[in-house]
Motif scaffolding. Structure first.
Motif, short mmCIF file in Angstrom:
data_model
loop_
_atom_site.label_atom_id
_atom_site.label_comp_id
_atom_site.label_asym_id
_atom_site.label_seq_id
_atom_site.Cartn_x
_atom_site.Cartn_y
_atom_site.Cartn_z
N PHE A 180 42.50 33.50 38.99
CA PHE A 180 42.90 34.71 38.28
C PHE A 180 43.74 34.36 37.07
O PHE A 180 44.29 33.26 36.98
CB PHE A 180 43.67 35.67 39.21
N TYR A 181 43.79 35.27 36.14
CA TYR A 181 44.67 35.10 34.97
C TYR A 181 45.41 36.40 34.70
O TYR A 181 44.92 37.49 35.01
CB TYR A 181 43.90 34.62 33.74
N VAL A 182 46.63 36.27 34.16
CA VAL A 182 47.44 37.47 33.88
C VAL A 182 47.85 37.51 32.42
O VAL A 182 48.15 36.50 31.81
CB VAL A 182 48.75 37.54 34.71
N PHE A 194 44.89 42.50 22.38
CA PHE A 194 45.23 43.19 23.62
C PHE A 194 45.28 42.14 24.73
O PHE A 194 45.13 40.95 24.47
CB PHE A 194 44.23 44.32 23.93
N HIS A 195 45.54 42.58 25.94
CA HIS A 195 45.71 41.62 27.03
C HIS A 195 44.86 42.03 28.22
O HIS A 195 44.71 43.21 28.50
CB HIS A 195 47.18 41.52 27.43
N GLN A 196 44.34 41.03 28.88
CA GLN A 196 43.54 41.31 30.08
C GLN A 196 44.09 40.58 31.28
O GLN A 196 44.54 39.43 31.17
CB GLN A 196 42.09 40.84 29.86
N ASN A 197 44.03 41.24 32.43
CA ASN A 197 44.18 40.55 33.71
C ASN A 197 42.79 40.45 34.29
O ASN A 197 41.99 41.38 34.14
CB ASN A 197 45.05 41.37 34.67
N GLY A 198 42.51 39.33 34.93
CA GLY A 198 41.16 39.22 35.47
C GLY A 198 41.04 38.16 36.55
O GLY A 198 41.97 37.37 36.78
N VAL A 199 39.91 38.19 37.22
CA VAL A 199 39.60 37.15 38.21
C VAL A 199 38.21 36.59 37.92
O VAL A 199 37.38 37.26 37.30
CB VAL A 199 39.62 37.68 39.67
N GLU A 200 37.99 35.35 38.34
CA GLU A 200 36.66 34.75 38.29
C GLU A 200 36.50 33.98 39.61
O GLU A 200 37.43 33.29 40.05
CB GLU A 200 36.52 33.74 37.14
N VAL A 201 35.33 34.12 40.23
CA VAL A 201 35.04 33.36 41.45
C VAL A 201 33.78 32.54 41.23
O VAL A 201 32.77 33.07 40.76
CB VAL A 201 34.83 34.30 42.66
N PHE A 202 33.86 31.25 41.54
CA PHE A 202 32.71 30.37 41.35
C PHE A 202 32.26 29.80 42.68
O PHE A 202 33.09 29.47 43.53
CB PHE A 202 33.08 29.22 40.41
N LEU A 256 44.54 48.54 40.49
CA LEU A 256 44.73 49.74 39.69
C LEU A 256 45.62 50.74 40.44
O LEU A 256 46.55 51.31 39.88
CB LEU A 256 43.38 50.36 39.33
N GLU A 257 45.34 50.89 41.74
CA GLU A 257 46.15 51.82 42.53
C GLU A 257 47.61 51.36 42.60
O GLU A 257 48.53 52.17 42.47
CB GLU A 257 45.57 51.96 43.95
N ALA A 258 47.81 50.02 42.76
CA ALA A 258 49.18 49.50 42.81
C ALA A 258 49.92 49.79 41.51
O ALA A 258 51.13 49.94 41.49
CB ALA A 258 49.17 48.00 43.09
N ASN A 259 49.16 49.89 40.42
CA ASN A 259 49.78 50.19 39.13
C ASN A 259 49.87 51.70 38.88
O ASN A 259 50.13 52.14 37.76
CB ASN A 259 49.00 49.52 37.99
N GLY A 260 49.62 52.47 39.92
CA GLY A 260 49.78 53.91 39.83
C GLY A 260 48.59 54.61 39.17
O GLY A 260 48.69 55.77 38.78
N SER A 306 55.78 44.41 36.19
CA SER A 306 55.32 45.00 37.44
C SER A 306 53.80 44.86 37.57
O SER A 306 53.27 44.54 38.65
CB SER A 306 55.79 46.46 37.49
N ILE A 307 53.08 45.04 36.47
CA ILE A 307 51.62 44.86 36.50
C ILE A 307 51.26 43.40 36.80
O ILE A 307 50.36 43.10 37.58
CB ILE A 307 51.00 45.35 35.16
N GLU A 308 52.03 42.49 36.21
CA GLU A 308 51.80 41.06 36.47
C GLU A 308 52.12 40.71 37.93
O GLU A 308 51.37 39.97 38.57
CB GLU A 308 52.65 40.20 35.53
N GLU A 309 53.22 41.26 38.44
CA GLU A 309 53.59 40.97 39.83
C GLU A 309 52.54 41.48 40.80
O GLU A 309 52.19 40.81 41.78
CB GLU A 309 54.94 41.62 40.18
N ASN A 310 52.02 42.69 40.54
CA ASN A 310 50.97 43.22 41.42
C ASN A 310 49.75 42.31 41.41
O ASN A 310 49.12 42.08 42.44
CB ASN A 310 50.58 44.63 40.98
N MET A 311 49.43 41.80 40.23
CA MET A 311 48.28 40.88 40.10
C MET A 311 48.54 39.64 40.94
O MET A 311 47.70 39.24 41.75
CB MET A 311 48.15 40.53 38.61
#
Ligand code: ATP
Ligand code: MG
Length: 418
Positions: free
Chosen positions: A105-107, A125-133, A152-156, A22-27
């Motif tokens: 982005f990466y998940v 551990f694992h990170q979700n993140g974005v990078e914009v260039f 974060l809100e989508a993940n409750g 669910s966290i991955e889908e929201n991402m």
């Protein structure tokens, strides 16, 4: 040993799979809405990439990296964070020559840090993140902050507190470093050993030290010493955040004290019954692409800890419910019925229903017991004598009622009441 995972690591067990998904889908969903595309980079890179990309004055590089020589005697490091690998890929594959900005982005990116294992701190551990260039306007700073808050809100994860700061650029930081050193000089002997080492090369980091920061609350702030360009960038960021109605606090103590980190830095914390937890950190790094061998290209990104988010969900008792394992379970009696059951399960799955049949040669009673244990709502019962008449029974497990239905109509009936 053999039956224990290494210290600081965790299995993702099947009972938690839906939470990760669910966290991955929201991402994926929220990133796609803003034009971000996924990137995956290797789990290990040349050690030098992190020394240069994260910076060899940081805790991560100085103390926390999993570094080893491979059989070809190259120094290899398991990635401690997501940004450096993405920058390396951008440069290597010339993504900077495509339409810019490149929004990536990466998940569930695995990260490795040799930390003292404790609550909320893992070694893998694992990170979700974005990078914009390729986007220098503060609108993109505001965009990724908005995205982080929405994720974060989508993940409750509510009760969020956003803190922002600006750490300027190499131009304005030079003069500021002098001011800061003049302030720190008389206190130097009272600071921790690491900070004493940072004094020359990276005094800004001292303000971020967990041991010393409290003694330095009256230090001059970078924010009061920004050049015109950096000040304007920060003002614009604030006005865009206001326009999006995103509340923030300005916290001059957030730093990412490296030369190629520039301007905006931010952190998002959430309040939990066990105190505040940082769930997301990010910032602008306009100098990093060049530092890593590419053309001067502005960059900005954030990383959020997946296990941290899951921990916060637990602390706030807001874990999402697991979806039902099956829509229907097929119980059979006798060999002919079993063959028919196997055929029916294949039909049900082809129709998009989650279905299963006993695979352990259990008695009919034990099949029902199993169906109950895994929480199936509906059971199709196939027995030899009824099958001869072309009918099966549909049992509603909640109230134990049974109805007879023609074998040919059962898939459609189950689809209807899915
Ligand atoms: P801290 O000050 O807590 O050590 P950091 O500055 O090292 O944090 P970042 O490098 O900004 O953290 O990492 C981004 C996010 O990754 C953090 O906000 C946190 O959610 C998560 N994170 C960092 N280190 C760990 C760890 N050892 N175990 C689990 N999650 C972590
Ligand atoms: Mg850390």
């Amino acid at each position: 040993m053999l039956t224990q995972a290494p210290k600081g690591t965790q299995d993702m067990l099947p009972k938690d799979a839906h939470r990760w998904q669910s966290i991955e889908e929201n991402m994926r969903r929220l990133c796609a809405l803003a034009g971000y595309r996924e990137i995956r980079t290797p789990i290990f890179e040349h050690t030098e990439l992190f020394q240069r990309g994260v910076g060899d004055t940081t805790d991560v590089v100085q103390k926390e990296m999993y570094t080893f020589n491979d059989k070809g005697n190259r120094s290899i490091t398991l990635k401690p964070e997501g940004t450096a690998g993405v920058v390396r890929a951008l440069v290597e594959s010339h993504l900077y020559a495509e339409a810019l900005p490149a929004k990536l982005f990466y998940v569930s990116c695995p990260c490795f840090r040799y930390e003292k294992p404790q609550s909320g701190r893992l070694r893998q551990f694992h990170q979700n993140g974005v990078e914009v260039f390729g986007a220098k306007d503060a609108s993109v700073d505001a965009e990724i902050i908005d995205l982080a808050m929405k994720l974060l809100e989508a993940n409750g994860i509510g009760d969020l507190k956003l803190s922002i700061n600006s750490i300027g650029c190499p131009e304005c930081r030079k003069a500021y470093h002098e001011k800061l050193r003049a302030y720190l000089q008389p206190k130097l002997s009272t600071l921790c050993k690491t900070c004493q080492e940072r004094f020359e090369r990276n005094p800004l980091r001292i303000l971020d030290c967990k041991e010393d920061a409290d003694k330095l609350t009256d230090a001059p702030a970078m924010l009061d010493n920004l050049c015109e360009d950096c000040r304007e960038h920060f003002e614009k960021l604030k006005s865009y955040l206001d326009a999006m109605q995103i509340a923030y606090e300005i916290d001059p103590r957030i730093v990412r004290g490296l030369d190629y980190y520039t301007k905006t830095v931010f952190e998002i914390i959430t309040e939990t019954p066990n105190g505040n937890l940082t769930v997301c950190g990010g910032g602008r790094y306009d100098g990093m692409v060049e530092q890593l061998g590419g053309p001067a290209t502005p960059g900005i990104g954030f990383g959020m800890g997946v296990e941290r988010m899951i921990m916060v969900q637990d602390l706030r008792s807001i874990a999402p419910q697991a979806p039902a394992l099956y829509n229907v379970f097929v119980v059979t009696m006798g060999d002919d019925a079993r063959t028919e059951g196997i055929r029916l399960v294949a039909e049900l799955r082809a129709a998009g229903l989650k279905a299963d049949i006993d695979h352990a040669a259990r008695s009919m009673k034990a099949q029902f017991k199993y169906a109950n244990k895994v929480g199936v709502g509906k059971v199709v019962v196939i027995a030899g004598d009824e099958l001869a008449k072309g009918v099966v029974k549909l049992r509603n497990m909640a109230d134990s009622t049974e109805t007879e239905i023609s074998r040919d109509a059962i898939v459609a009936k189950l689809l209807e009441t899915k």
